[in-house]
Each structure stands twice: as structure tokens, then as C-alpha cells.
Design an enzyme around this catalytic site. Sequence first.
Site, mmCIF file in Angstrom:
data_model
loop_
_atom_site.group_PDB
_atom_site.id
_atom_site.type_symbol
_atom_site.label_atom_id
_atom_site.label_comp_id
_atom_site.label_asym_id
_atom_site.label_seq_id
_atom_site.Cartn_x
_atom_site.Cartn_y
_atom_site.Cartn_z
ATOM 1 C CG ASN A 37 -27.538 -5.085 7.319
ATOM 2 O OD1 ASN A 37 -26.988 -5.179 8.410
ATOM 3 N ND2 ASN A 37 -28.760 -5.554 7.089
ATOM 4 C CG HIS A 122 -41.840 -5.102 5.597
ATOM 5 N ND1 HIS A 122 -40.599 -5.625 5.819
ATOM 6 C CD2 HIS A 122 -41.724 -4.294 4.519
ATOM 7 C CE1 HIS A 122 -39.752 -5.157 4.907
ATOM 8 N NE2 HIS A 122 -40.417 -4.333 4.112
ATOM 9 N NE ARG A 147 -41.453 -7.898 2.787
ATOM 10 C CZ ARG A 147 -40.185 -8.113 3.147
ATOM 11 N NH1 ARG A 147 -39.186 -7.678 2.389
ATOM 12 N NH2 ARG A 147 -39.896 -8.720 4.275
ATOM 13 C CE1 TYR A 159 -33.237 -11.566 6.712
ATOM 14 C CE2 TYR A 159 -34.386 -11.168 4.647
ATOM 15 C CZ TYR A 159 -33.550 -10.731 5.660
ATOM 16 O OH TYR A 159 -33.053 -9.456 5.621
ATOM 17 C CG ASP A 210 -38.012 -9.697 -0.496
ATOM 18 O OD1 ASP A 210 -37.456 -10.329 -1.420
ATOM 19 O OD2 ASP A 210 -37.423 -8.847 0.199
ATOM 20 C CG HIS A 212 -35.696 -12.396 1.275
ATOM 21 N ND1 HIS A 212 -35.132 -11.168 1.414
ATOM 22 C CD2 HIS A 212 -36.807 -12.390 2.047
ATOM 23 C CE1 HIS A 212 -35.855 -10.443 2.246
ATOM 24 N NE2 HIS A 212 -36.888 -11.148 2.629
ATOM 25 C CD GLU A 236 -37.916 -7.183 -2.529
ATOM 26 O OE1 GLU A 236 -38.995 -6.798 -2.042
ATOM 27 O OE2 GLU A 236 -36.828 -7.034 -1.953
ATOM 28 C CD GLU A 262 -33.299 -6.340 -0.918
ATOM 29 O OE1 GLU A 262 -34.474 -5.943 -0.903
ATOM 30 O OE2 GLU A 262 -32.820 -7.083 -0.045
ATOM 31 N NE ARG A 283 -36.707 -4.371 -3.421
ATOM 32 C CZ ARG A 283 -37.104 -3.602 -2.404
ATOM 33 N NH1 ARG A 283 -37.943 -2.609 -2.609
ATOM 34 N NH2 ARG A 283 -36.657 -3.836 -1.191
ATOM 35 C CG HIS A 312 -33.471 -2.002 0.064
ATOM 36 N ND1 HIS A 312 -32.160 -2.259 0.403
ATOM 37 C CD2 HIS A 312 -34.220 -2.778 0.866
ATOM 38 C CE1 HIS A 312 -32.128 -3.158 1.370
ATOM 39 N NE2 HIS A 312 -33.352 -3.493 1.669
ATOM 40 C CG ASP A 316 -30.504 -2.682 5.882
ATOM 41 O OD1 ASP A 316 -31.704 -2.967 5.917
ATOM 42 O OD2 ASP A 316 -29.779 -2.907 4.911
ATOM 43 C CD GLU A 339 -38.437 -2.531 1.808
ATOM 44 O OE1 GLU A 339 -37.453 -2.346 1.066
ATOM 45 O OE2 GLU A 339 -38.579 -3.549 2.498
ATOM 46 C CD1 TRP A 402 -28.972 -13.741 -0.072
ATOM 47 C CD2 TRP A 402 -28.501 -13.505 -2.244
ATOM 48 N NE1 TRP A 402 -28.362 -12.524 -0.220
ATOM 49 C CE2 TRP A 402 -28.066 -12.353 -1.547
ATOM 50 C CE3 TRP A 402 -28.287 -13.569 -3.613
ATOM 51 C CZ2 TRP A 402 -27.430 -11.281 -2.198
ATOM 52 C CZ3 TRP A 402 -27.675 -12.504 -4.238
ATOM 53 C CH2 TRP A 402 -27.256 -11.370 -3.540
HETATM 54 O O1 EZ4 Z 1 -32.643 -8.224 3.307
HETATM 55 O O2 EZ4 Z 1 -32.367 -4.791 4.200
HETATM 56 O O3 EZ4 Z 1 -36.752 -5.970 0.920
HETATM 57 N N1 EZ4 Z 1 -36.108 -5.956 1.923
HETATM 58 C C1 EZ4 Z 1 -35.178 -6.843 2.254
HETATM 59 C C2 EZ4 Z 1 -34.356 -6.556 3.495
HETATM 60 C C3 EZ4 Z 1 -32.899 -6.852 3.226
HETATM 61 C C4 EZ4 Z 1 -31.996 -6.131 4.178
HETATM 62 C C5 EZ4 Z 1 -30.556 -6.294 3.719
HETATM 63 O O4 EZ4 Z 1 -29.694 -5.495 4.439
HETATM 64 O O5 EZ4 Z 1 -34.982 -7.821 1.567
HETATM 65 O O6 EZ4 Z 1 -34.812 -7.275 4.592
HETATM 66 CO CO CO Z 2 -35.843 -7.537 -0.389
#
Ligand code: EZ4
Ligand code: CO
Length: 402
Positions: A37, A122, A147, A159, A210, A212, A236, A262, A283, A312, A316, A339, A402
Site C-alpha cells: 500500500n 469492521h 472490530r 483513521y 485497532d 493503529h 491491536e 501487520e 498479524r 491482516h 490493500d 481479518e 505512527w
Molecule cells: O492500516 O491495511 O488492521 N487493519 C489496518 C489497516 C491498515 C492498512 C495498511 O495498508 O490497520 O487499515
Molecule cells: Co491494523
Amino acid sequence: MKITNAYVNITSPGRNFVTLKVETDEGIYGLGDGTLNGREMAVASYLTEHLIPSLIGRDPFQTEDIWQFFYRGAYWRREPVTMAAIAAIDLALWDIKGKALNTPVYNLLGGKSREGVTVYCHATGENIDAALEDVARHKEMGYKAIRVQCGIPGLATTYGITHGPGRYEPAERGLPSESAWSTEMYLRQVPKLFARVRETFGEELHLLHDCHHRMTPIEAARLGKELEPFHLFWMEDPVPAELQEGFKLIREHTTTPIATGEVFNSVWDAHDLIRNQWIDYLRMTLVHGGGITHLKKTADFAALYHVRTGFHGATDLSPVTMAAALHFDTAIHNFGIQEHMPHTDETDAVFPHHYTYKDGAMYPGDAPGLGVDLDEKLAAKYPYQRAYLPINRKLDGTMTEW
Ligand code: EZ4
Ligand code: CO
């Protein structure tokens, strides 16, 4: 059997995918995913310029030696571009092997350890009420593991949250956008979200979240502790994982299970995390972790330390990776969860496949090899478009963790 030709296909049916097609003198071909990605062209060029010329003429059954040749032979080891390129080759070779032996890839990895692969989906919402509605909608669809993410009051965007109608897609076309982040606001919101989810849906549903990689270890420890009454399946990516030791601090403070990896591309990214039992789920998935050949060894190593897989599965990762992951998940002993973020209809049409979803589980299907194809004519209608993940800054403008 000999490899006679290999080439990269780049297509963008809703988002960018890099696919490798490997052809043989027996008419059998294999497909591999090399999508990274936001850095798609780097993998495509790595394959075309540096790997494919050395691949031609080899025996496609030699998955182990070919993997070692490209890993060790590069001199410059690891990192995501290299490992995605090696994964693309590795997946295509396992696909060929399955087709040549007329058996699905799960049979080459130990056979069926389970009938269905438990997947999580999700659910998102701009606020807690909207997130609850989305959980209800996904529960209706049969998902047993969900999730849950929601918007943070005071922040314009978060995000992982769908804005407006249409499917959620993390990558945005054009140059990367920037949005504001506040860990303080986030830490206040998430326990409230999960209190409401449990209150509304009861104890049975598996709940995931998640983070992130946005927190520091001590902040993550606080969140894990506050989420304990809601019995999450996992929390996560609480922190960025370059410093594997960071997880020790989180672990010392909370029994909330932890998933990470991931963005990993090698067993060495998780070596300390696994052998110290600082995580519960790994992941790293096939496309980013060097394919089936490297992930099988990594999963076996993880099994010794009670660490299970939780691959993961965002959009993407192309349907080629999804298919391969489902074969892998079906076969290995220490599978945890997979996932599942459904691709767009355009993507599904470009990559016809045999895998299916039913009642919270997915099935790889019984077609020989990986059971996924590429419609190159249709793919040609969707040319590559530059796209990136959004970038976050704290309220004062500092880049986030991040
Ligand atoms: O940020 O797939 O758990 N899933 C994630 C995704 C990732 C993207 C990164 O390319 O965190 O949304
Ligand atoms: Co993630």
C-alpha cells in the site's frame, strides 16, 4: 517443469494491486500478490528489474531453494519492498505446485485442521451510537467477531472510520492527506465505546479494537487495563513495534490480549515479542512476510510460545493474498482469527475466486492451487492511480507515534 515467463500486472479496481503471473512450460501458471500500500511501484520494479530475470528457467517446485536464493542472494535483507516481492514469487509457486498436483494448497500445508476460518469484520461509526448500529448490522450478517472503532469527539477525522456512504477504504487517491490526533481524547472515548457495546450486545460477541500504533507503552497499558471489564478478543497495535521491549511494559499491566505485526516482514521483527510471550496474536500476513514459505516457519515458531496467528486482511491485500491466507488458516494448528474486509465488487470481478463467506467464517474452496484468477482484460480498464494512507499530527503539529 520449468518457469518460462513471469510478469507484473498493476491494476486499480477501487485501489491498487500488484500481481505477479508466473508461467511454465506445462501450461500451468501461478499468481502471487506483491501489493504494498502506497509503495506499489517499488515492488513492481523490484520484481521486474531484479527478480524475474533470475526466476526464468527454474523448477517452480523448488519453493524453498528459490525463496532462499532471493532472500540470501539479495545481500540486502528484509524490509517490506523486498519481502513483498519475494512473497509474490513464493505465492505464485505454491499456486503452481497445487495446480500441478491437482490439490488445494491447504493440503500441501498439513490438510484441514478446521472446516471454517473464523473471521472478524469492521464496524465503525462517527460516534458511539453510529458504531453500535454498525455492530448490529454486521451481527445480522452472521459475524461472531467484530472490530469496533468510532470517531473521537473533538477530532475532525479518525483513521479507520467510514465517512459518508460507500465502503471504507483506508488509502486515499492523490498525495497523502494530514489529519489531527489526540491520544488524550482517544483514551477518554474508547472505554466508553466498549462499555456501550457490551451493554447492548452482551458477553458472547468477540470484540476487537485497532489502536493503529498511536500510543506510548504506558498509555497503552492504561487503555488495556480500562478495557479489561469488556473482555476484548484483542487490542491491536497499541504501540509502534520497532522497540519490541515496549510490549513488556504493556504486558506487565494488563490481561487484555495483544495483537501486532501487520507491518512486519520477517520473523526477526517478532522474535523478542514471541519468545518473551509479550503478544498473543501475530498479524504479519503472507504478502508482507515473504509468502507461505516464511510464514509457515514463523507460525511454527510462534506456536511454541502460545502465540496464534491473526492475519491482516484489509482491502490493500489482494484476493490472491486472501485466498492464500485462507488455505494457510485452514491448515495450521495455531490459527487464531482472520481479518475480513470485503473487497469492492470491481476487485472481486478482476480476481475471480473460489473462497466464500458464510455465517462468520470463510472457506478457501477446493480448487487446485490457491483458487484465484486474474482477468487481465478487465484489469486493464483500471489503471494505477497514486494513493496513500493519511498521515497524522498531534494537535500542536508534531508527527504522531505512527
Ligand atoms: O492500516 O491495511 O488492521 N487493519 C489496518 C489497516 C491498515 C492498512 C495498511 O495498508 O490497520 O487499515
Ligand atoms: Co491494523
